[in-house]
Design a protein around this motif. Structure first.
Motif, PDB file in Angstrom:
ATOM      1  N   ARG B  39       0.821  -1.207   0.000  1.00  0.00           N
ATOM      2  CA  ARG B  39       0.000   0.000   0.000  1.00  0.00           C
ATOM      3  C   ARG B  39       0.857   1.260   0.000  1.00  0.00           C
ATOM      4  O   ARG B  39       0.521   2.246  -0.634  1.00  0.00           O
ATOM      5  CB  ARG B  39      -0.939   0.002   1.204  1.00  0.00           C
ATOM      6  CG  ARG B  39      -1.992  -1.092   1.162  1.00  0.00           C
ATOM      7  CD  ARG B  39      -2.839  -1.017  -0.097  1.00  0.00           C
ATOM      8  NE  ARG B  39      -3.478   0.259  -0.276  1.00  0.00           N
ATOM      9  CZ  ARG B  39      -4.683   0.585   0.162  1.00  0.00           C
ATOM     10  NH1 ARG B  39      -5.415  -0.328   0.768  1.00  0.00           N
ATOM     11  NH2 ARG B  39      -5.168   1.797  -0.029  1.00  0.00           N
ATOM     12  N   ARG B  43       0.479  -0.514  -4.332  1.00  0.00           N
ATOM     13  CA  ARG B  43       0.110  -1.832  -4.848  1.00  0.00           C
ATOM     14  C   ARG B  43      -0.945  -2.426  -3.938  1.00  0.00           C
ATOM     15  O   ARG B  43      -1.382  -1.783  -2.976  1.00  0.00           O
ATOM     16  CB  ARG B  43       1.336  -2.752  -4.860  1.00  0.00           C
ATOM     17  CG  ARG B  43       2.419  -2.335  -5.809  1.00  0.00           C
ATOM     18  CD  ARG B  43       3.545  -3.350  -5.842  1.00  0.00           C
ATOM     19  NE  ARG B  43       4.399  -3.292  -4.663  1.00  0.00           N
ATOM     20  CZ  ARG B  43       4.496  -4.265  -3.771  1.00  0.00           C
ATOM     21  NH1 ARG B  43       3.790  -5.387  -3.917  1.00  0.00           N
ATOM     22  NH2 ARG B  43       5.280  -4.158  -2.718  1.00  0.00           N
ATOM     23  N   LEU B  44      -1.331  -3.662  -4.241  1.00  0.00           N
ATOM     24  CA  LEU B  44      -2.344  -4.297  -3.414  1.00  0.00           C
ATOM     25  C   LEU B  44      -1.753  -5.293  -2.434  1.00  0.00           C
ATOM     26  O   LEU B  44      -2.335  -5.564  -1.390  1.00  0.00           O
ATOM     27  CB  LEU B  44      -3.359  -5.026  -4.297  1.00  0.00           C
ATOM     28  CG  LEU B  44      -4.369  -4.137  -5.008  1.00  0.00           C
ATOM     29  CD1 LEU B  44      -5.209  -4.964  -5.947  1.00  0.00           C
ATOM     30  CD2 LEU B  44      -5.258  -3.421  -4.004  1.00  0.00           C
ATOM     31  N   ASN B  47      -3.115 -11.080  -2.284  1.00  0.00           N
ATOM     32  CA  ASN B  47      -4.570 -11.127  -2.092  1.00  0.00           C
ATOM     33  C   ASN B  47      -5.178 -12.333  -2.778  1.00  0.00           C
ATOM     34  O   ASN B  47      -6.367 -12.364  -3.052  1.00  0.00           O
ATOM     35  CB  ASN B  47      -5.227  -9.843  -2.605  1.00  0.00           C
ATOM     36  CG  ASN B  47      -5.038  -9.676  -4.104  1.00  0.00           C
ATOM     37  OD1 ASN B  47      -4.289 -10.426  -4.712  1.00  0.00           O
ATOM     38  ND2 ASN B  47      -5.707  -8.702  -4.674  1.00  0.00           N
ATOM     39  N   ARG B  48      -4.347 -13.342  -3.052  1.00  0.00           N
ATOM     40  CA  ARG B  48      -4.879 -14.490  -3.801  1.00  0.00           C
ATOM     41  C   ARG B  48      -5.188 -15.651  -2.869  1.00  0.00           C
ATOM     42  O   ARG B  48      -6.109 -16.421  -3.154  1.00  0.00           O
ATOM     43  CB  ARG B  48      -3.879 -14.946  -4.848  1.00  0.00           C
ATOM     44  CG  ARG B  48      -3.637 -13.927  -5.920  1.00  0.00           C
ATOM     45  CD  ARG B  48      -4.681 -14.002  -6.993  1.00  0.00           C
ATOM     46  NE  ARG B  48      -4.907 -12.694  -7.548  1.00  0.00           N
ATOM     47  CZ  ARG B  48      -5.769 -12.422  -8.521  1.00  0.00           C
ATOM     48  NH1 ARG B  48      -6.509 -13.398  -9.033  1.00  0.00           N
ATOM     49  NH2 ARG B  48      -5.925 -11.211  -8.960  1.00  0.00           N
TER      50      ARG B  48
END
Lengths: 843, 330, 188
Positions: B39, B43-44, B47-48
């Motif tokens: 963050r 970016r994220l 999250n997978r």
């Protein structure tokens, strides 16, 4: 010839650098020697300057000439100061290229010249990158110029190179300039095949894509070609070639500049005589008893098969088209194993002629092709230059254009591209005529006495003929640089020795400055090396095989079955052999009969050294690795995707390697096969010891020939021809008869229809007309061919070309006579070529 | 006897609980760091694996466990195998002396919420931090690799250099608390946390602790763009994982120590003491992550300079001032 | 003010500036923490690339539906990784074309130099970037896989309308051309 010291030289400055050149050297040439390449289109060193293109403009700052001038048109003078980079000159050249480009089409992507195009290079280097001219462009209709030259007249920039070559250098009359001003057109009056056998050179000369190579049209770009220097194998001259190959296939051959041999040009036989290397029927896999196998197994089988034979019963046949390495390996094998000496020539007469020509040669006498152009009286004895060595004809024309007299003494209707004086005699009379001529030339010369006494008696001659021969002799004696050319293909064995002896005595007749030259034409590109190696001939070998004196035969790159006039007899003899091994790259019926087949590489893949008829050692480089051409490996339209370390069909090896490995297996004790061994194999060529050939070759003959002054001349046994009989002579033609090029698909498809020659007197007697279809009764069966009738040909002869499209092998023997009146024309109804006629389909 | 057994059981339960909390915390700290760093960099982050990537630590652990455990040729095998454990164990042992709250009374007996209330707890902590150097130095040396060795040398030099200001900054704390026991130190902050009385010591401790943890801007032993991965270049699989675990457990431990020494430990209104401690302890790793996202790596000379020429003199001065003030104020 | 005072004050200002320099980045990064991430969730969300972006290579056709490629070898010459190979040949109607044309996308670096070199606008790069394969051999594309049935970015260009060769249209019938010269005319 070295430049005479008194020749005026001058010093000039080009772009701030000084150079000393001979006076009147074009400034463009002087600059090139400094490494300054002045742009040019029309100027070519072999064609001279015409100042047509205006591209080579430079600024003369000081000296006898001043201002903007064409550098090709101005001869060098002392004190000239030249600037090639002067803004005025640069701007002028930029404008020239812009107006040359104004009408040039926008078709570089589909132009084969793209990539090696002088116009492209000089347009870009001249700074003209964007077209400003927006008006309509001039167009021309193109012509079909035959199978070799593609014509795209829109691209022409009118430099006149093609027309100047075709008419001035090659002596062709069917191609040139048409119309005037902005309609100027280069072509023929009507479309059609270019007649000159040197026409292919206009492709090399054209600085644009106007004239491009048709066989390789739309196939490859220059930058993609695997290119390498090579040597032409289609006669004994050894012209320089540049091979261009792509995807394991020869795309095109170009002339390679070799100043002492071919200059800038080659003949079409050399240029289009390729393609035998990628024939579908080329042997590519070793075979033992008809089964394909691998190299090691085939060699082992051959070595094993050779062991039971006693050495004296093993014979080897070599070819004059093999490279020197192969010949050396072959000679070494025969010597080490004690086998019979190798055989290179088809009959005793040819072997004798070649050997006597080789014996007459020495470094102080031999003449190169360039020397032919320098000579002032040239005597051509028993040679048909266009048929036997086409580039010789071009050299003769060069000499003739400089004012030399060309005197031709032959029995054939020699067609030359230049003015020549001709006398025709039957082949067996030539020695006698030469004797008469020599007597006239060397009259009163003490040192010539031994030579003259050895000459045969002249035949009974007509007074005017005898007078002509005497005049020729005098002209040779008075010449500044007389030169004698002698063929071997048709000559009696003693004739080359006589011709060589005449040349030698002509050289020594006056002061030391004077020189004379001797240029024999030998069979095959390595004919000299083969002749020096000696050995027997095929006729004698045939008799030995029939008698069982030779029971094992190794044939290396010699196609005896399709070159012999007695194929049936050979086939029967081959069946008697206990072992027949063939090493070759050409397909032939011999391969079917062979027990062991070892596929060899062509000159394009193996390279190698060749010694031409002037003893010049030249080197051909291997250009690509053997393997099936890419086009023949396609699957579903595209090349295979599997990656392999070797290309399919890459089994062929150089013939020399096969022989060396065979020698190793036979226990010859690991001959290294290095250069010293090679040089030792040819004691007649002492220059070989100096190592492999440099770029333009090196003469390897001994400086003087011991005992060549007094040739031992034996009386020749010429056939007595009964009246009203014709002697059938096998002759060469420019296209379609030579051993390699008759296998070239391009030439085979486009060579002119084969014909037979008859003298006008004989034709008249038999009532035969020029152009008629003729039925010739030969011992092996009738032969059908077109007839050509000639005025300038010795009577009593029927000239039959060794063209595979004719059934000339029905001759079934040598020295065949045909009754004149049994020749008859066949009618038009019989003309269409049927299954049983003589025109055989080329495979 | 039964009393002794009950004590042992209690001890084991406490150890188990602490380890569970600490290891889970470390695992999720990894996730938190990756998420936060992502963050910070727009970016994220992971999250997978599960919603919002919450199973990422599990997946990482599984991956590390299933990877091949390679030992380089020429490595000092026993040391190579032991070094990661040394690194992780010293980090975890710190939690033995951290008090999680006031004593509970279970079945009429007081149960201290600390695994071991050692009277010299602070010295124990410092000793462990010194032993932690061995994990780095031996791991790097045993790998038989230039990168590892260079990383190890840097690590050794750096950790020894910063131990000094670390220990010296704690001297005023001990002087104020009058005890080396962490329980006593927490008790001493009943009125006012030491951060108020000792802001300078707090800063020095924080910076030194950052350097001890070998994280940005002090990550010279690992310096990816110079040394591949520094002292753990040659490690793979779970052995590499142990170094990783050690680093993150160390971050939590530092958080706890900062809470204990300066922020009043488990003390706080309304919420239970354990939660207070955890909240305070979480503050430090979060700041460390923030620092990592913000500051570039120091040069080695700057690193040494700040230790010997800035922090150590400052800490010494702080002791003198504290001592002087204590003497003056009685 | 005394020079010492000035010096001291400057020193103080420098210290303040240094301190702020240490803290300001923290504010910046903290700000980023509360900014929307720019990550695109690729397999679920796909970016639409601009038409000029360089992805999978195609061979286009001219307006008359014939393939544009004339196998001039300029693309294979320009290719820095030599991933383009072809063989030029002459079609029955005399037109130059590629008898086979192969691009090894396993080697291609999508630099677009082939497209720049192409004089007939035949070879073009498309925005299609999704063509990973399970085996590397599937990345070797042959001509049928490369050839499309449209003109790509320049649907109207036809090389042969400008070239002046007779493969498509007689001499004088192309753009901006005069009638062919009559060489046998006698007028000046």
């Amino acid at each position: 010839m070295s430049r005479k010291p008194e020749e005026a030289s001058c010093r000039l400055t080009i772009d701030g650098r000084e150079i000393v050149v001979a006076a009147d050297t074009p400034v463009i040439d002087a600059a090139e020697r400094l490494g300054i390449m002045i742009p040019r289109f029309c100027y070519h060193p072999a064609l001279g300057a015409v100042g047509a293109c205006r591209m080579c403009a430079v600024k003369f700052l000081d000296g006898p000439v001043k201002g903007l001038q064409m550098s090709c048109m101005v001869g060098a003078r002392d004190g000239m100061v030249v600037s090639t980079t002067n803004p005025e000159a640069v701007d002028f050249r930029r404008q020239v290229v812009e107006w040359l480009m104004a009408n040039h089409p926008h078709d570089c992507p589909v132009c084969d010249e793209g990539g090696h195009c002088l116009l492209q290079d000089e347009t870009i280097s001249g700074g003209h990158a964007l077209r400003r001219y927006r008006g309509p462009k001039r167009t021309y209709r193109d012509q079909d110029l035959g199978p070799f030259v593609a014509h795209e007249m829109n691209r022409c920039i009118h430099c006149y190179r093609c027309a100047r070559f075709y008419q001035e250098v090659a002596g062709g009359r069917d191609y040139g300039v048409l119309s005037i001003a902005r309609r100027t057109y280069f072509g023929r009056y009507e479309g059609g095949r270019l007649e000159s056998p040197f026409a292919g050179n206009i492709i090399d000369l054209c600085p644009t894509g106007t004239l491009t190579d048709k066989p390789s049209r739309y196939r490859a770009r220059r930058w993609d070609l695997e290119r390498g220097p090579s040597v032409c194998l289609h006669c004994s001259l050894g012209c320089g070639l540049t091979v261009g190959a792509r995807y394991r296939e020869v795309m095109k051959l170009e002339a390679r500049l070799n100043p002492e041999v071919n200059g800038h040009f080659i003949c079409d036989r050399g240029r289009y005589g390729f393609g035998y290397e990628s024939r579908p029927d080329r042997p590519r896999q070793p075979r033992v008893d008809g089964r394909e196998t691998i190299a090691g197994a085939a060699l082992a089988a051959l070595a094993e098969g050779l062991k039971p034979f006693e050495a004296g019963k093993v014979a080897m046949v070599g070819g004059t088209r093999s490279n020197l390495e192969t010949l050396a390996a072959l000679l070494g094998l025969c010597r080490d194993q004690g086998w019979r000496p190798p055989v290179f020539f088809r009959d005793a007469r040819l072997a004798g002629a070649a050997e006597s020509a080789a014996a007459a040669l020495s470094g102080d006498l031999v003449a190169s092709l360039a020397d032919v152009g320098r000579a002032d009286v040239i005597l051509v004895v028993c040679a048909d230059p266009l048929a036997e060595a086409p580039m010789l004809a071009l050299s003769l024309r060069r000499a003739a254009r400089r004012g030399a007299a060309v005197l031709v003494l032959d029995h054939r209707p020699c067609d030359l591209p230049c003015e020549a004086e001709r006398l025709t005699f039957a082949p067996q009379e030539l020695a006698g005529c030469l004797s008469r001529l020599a007597h006239a030339a060397l009259r009163g010369r003490k040192e010539a006495a031994a030579y003259l006494s050895s000459l045969p008696l002249p035949p009974d001659l007509l007074p005017e003929t005898a007078l002509a021969l005497d005049t020729w002799g005098k002209r040779l004696a008075e010449a500044r640089f007389p030169l004698v050319v002698c063929g071997t293909d048709q000559a009696e064995p003693t004739l080359p020795a006589l011709a060589g002896g005449l040349a030698r005595l002509l050289a020594g007749s006056h002061d030391q400055d004077r020189r004379a030259g001797f240029l024999p034409l030998l069979p095959g590109p390595n004919g000299l090396a083969a002749a020096l190696a000696g050995g027997g001939d095929l006729e004698a070998l045939l008799a030995d095989i029939e008698d069982g004196r030779a029971t094992a035969l190794l044939v290396v790159e010699s196609d005896l079955l399709s070159r012999t006039p007695e194929p049936e007899r050979w086939l029967a003899a081959l069946r008697k052999l206990k072992l027949l091994a063939v090493c070759d790259h050409l397909p032939s019926p011999l391969l079917e009969a062979a027990h062991v087949v070892l596929p060899s590489r062509t000159v394009f893949e193996a390279g190698g050294h060749f010694v031409n008829q002037e003893g010049r050692l030249q080197r051909a480089m291997p250009v690509f690795s053997p393997g099936l051409p890419m086009g023949r490996t396609l699957r579903e339209g595209h090349p295979p995707r599997l990656f392999m370390s070797c290309a399919p069909g890459s089994e062929p090896r150089p013939a020399a390697d096969w022989l060396k490995d065979l020698a190793g297996l036979l226990g010859a004790g690991g001959r290294a096969g290095d250069w010293a061994d090679l040089a030792a194999a040819f004691p007649g060529l002492p220059g070989l010891a100096a190592g492999p050939a440099p770029e333009n070759g090196r003469r390897c003959l001994p400086e003087t020939a011991p005992g060549a002054d007094a040739p031992s001349v034996a009386k020749t046994g010429s056939p007595d021809v009964p009246p009203d009989h014709l002697q059938v002579l096998l002759v060469e033609r420019t296209f379609g008869t030579e051993e390699l090029s008759c296998r070239a698909p391009l030439l085979a498809a486009s060579a002119p229809e084969p014909w037979v020659d008859l003298a006008a007197a004989d034709a008249g007697k038999a009532g035969l007309a020029h152009g008629a279809w003729l039925l010739v009764p030969l011992p092996g069966g009738p032969l059908r061919a077109r007839l050509r009738v000639h005025q300038d040909m010795a009577p009593g002869l029927l000239l039959l070309p060794r063209d595979p499209r004719l059934l000339w092998q029905r001759l079934a023997g040598t020295g065949v006579l045909v009754e004149l009146l049994r020749l008859h024309a066949i009618t038009a109804e019989e003309e269409p070529a049927g299954e049983d006629t003589t025109l055989e389909a080329e495979p | 006897m039964s009393l002794w057994l009950a004590g042992l059981a209690l001890l084991l339960v406490k150890i188990g609980l602490v380890l569970f909390v600490v290891l889970t915390g470390a695992a999720y700290l990894v996730l938190a760091e990756r998420k936060l760093l992502a963050r910070f960099q727009l970016r994220l982050g992971p999250n997978r694996a599960g919603p919002l990537g919450i199973w990422q630590p599990l997946a990482d652990a599984l991956k590390l466990l299933m990877k091949e455990d390679t030992v380089p040729a020429g490595a000092d095998r026993p040391l190579f195998l032991a070094a990661p454990a040394m690194s992780a164990a010293t980090a975890m042992l710190i939690f033995a002396v951290v008090p999680f709250g006031d004593s509970l009374t279970i079945a009429g007996r007081p149960v201290p919420l600390v695994v071991a209330d050692v009277s010299v707890g602070l010295l124990f902590v410092l000793a462990l931090s010194s032993i932690g150097v061995y994990g780095v130095v031996l791991g790097g040396w045993a790998s038989n690799s230039s990168f590892s060795l260079l990383g190890a040398i840097r690590g050794g030099a750096q950790m020894i250099s910063y131990e000094l200001p670390l220990a010296l900054s704690l001297a005023p704390v001990v002087m104020l608390a009058g005890s080396f026991s962490l329980v006593d130190i927490v008790s001493a902050q009943a009125g006012c946390p030491f951060i108020v009385k000792q802001p300078a010591a707090f800063l020095i401790f924080c910076v030194s602790a950052l350097a001890e943890s070998k994280r940005l801007p002090f990550d010279l032993p690992e310096a990816e763009n110079e040394l591949m991965a520094g002292y753990h270049t040659e490690y793979s699989g779970m052995r590499f994982g142990l170094y990783f675990v050690g680093e993150y457990v160390n971050m939590i431990a530092l958080g706890c120590l900062v809470a204990v020494f300066f922020l009043g430990g488990w003390r706080g209104p309304l919420l239970p003491p354990f939660v207070w401690l955890m909240l305070k302890a979480a503050l430090v790793p979060l700041v460390l992550i923030w620092v990592r996202a913000t500051l570039p790596r120091l040069r080695f000379d700057q690193l040494m300079h700040s230790s010997w020429k800035v922090l150590t003199p400052l800490a010494l001065a702080n002791i003198l001032v504290t001592g002087g003030l204590m003497a003056a104020l009685g | 003010m005394l020079p010492e005072m000035v010096k001291l004050r400057r020193k103080g200002e420098e210290l303040l500036e240094d301190g702020l320099g240490l803290l300001r980045p923290f504010a910046t990064t903290l700000g980023m923490l509360f900014t929307r991430p720019i990550t695109v969730q690729y397999p679920e969300e796909k970016r639409v690339l601009p038409a000029r972006s360089r992805g999978r290579i195609i061979l286009t056709r001219s307006p008359d539906g014939d393939e544009r490629c004339v196998a001039c070898f300029l693309c294979s010459a320009a290719c820095p990784v030599s991933c383009i190979s072809m063989e030029a040949a002459t079609r029955e109607d005399g037109r130059r074309y590629a008898s086979w044309f192969r691009i090894n996308f396993g080697r291609c670096i999508f630099c677009g130099l082939c497209e720049e070199a192409c004089p007939t606008l035949a070879i073009q790069l498309t925005p299609d970037y999704e063509f990973s394969k399970a085996t590397i051999m599937e990345l070797v594309y042959e001509k049928p896989a490369l050839l499309v049935d449209h003109g790509g970015k320049d649907p109207d260009y036809d090389f042969y309308r400008h070239a002046g060769v007779t493969e498509k249209g007689e001499k004088g019938s192309h753009v901006n051309e005069q009638e062919p010269v009559d060489v046998k005319r006698l007028l000046p």
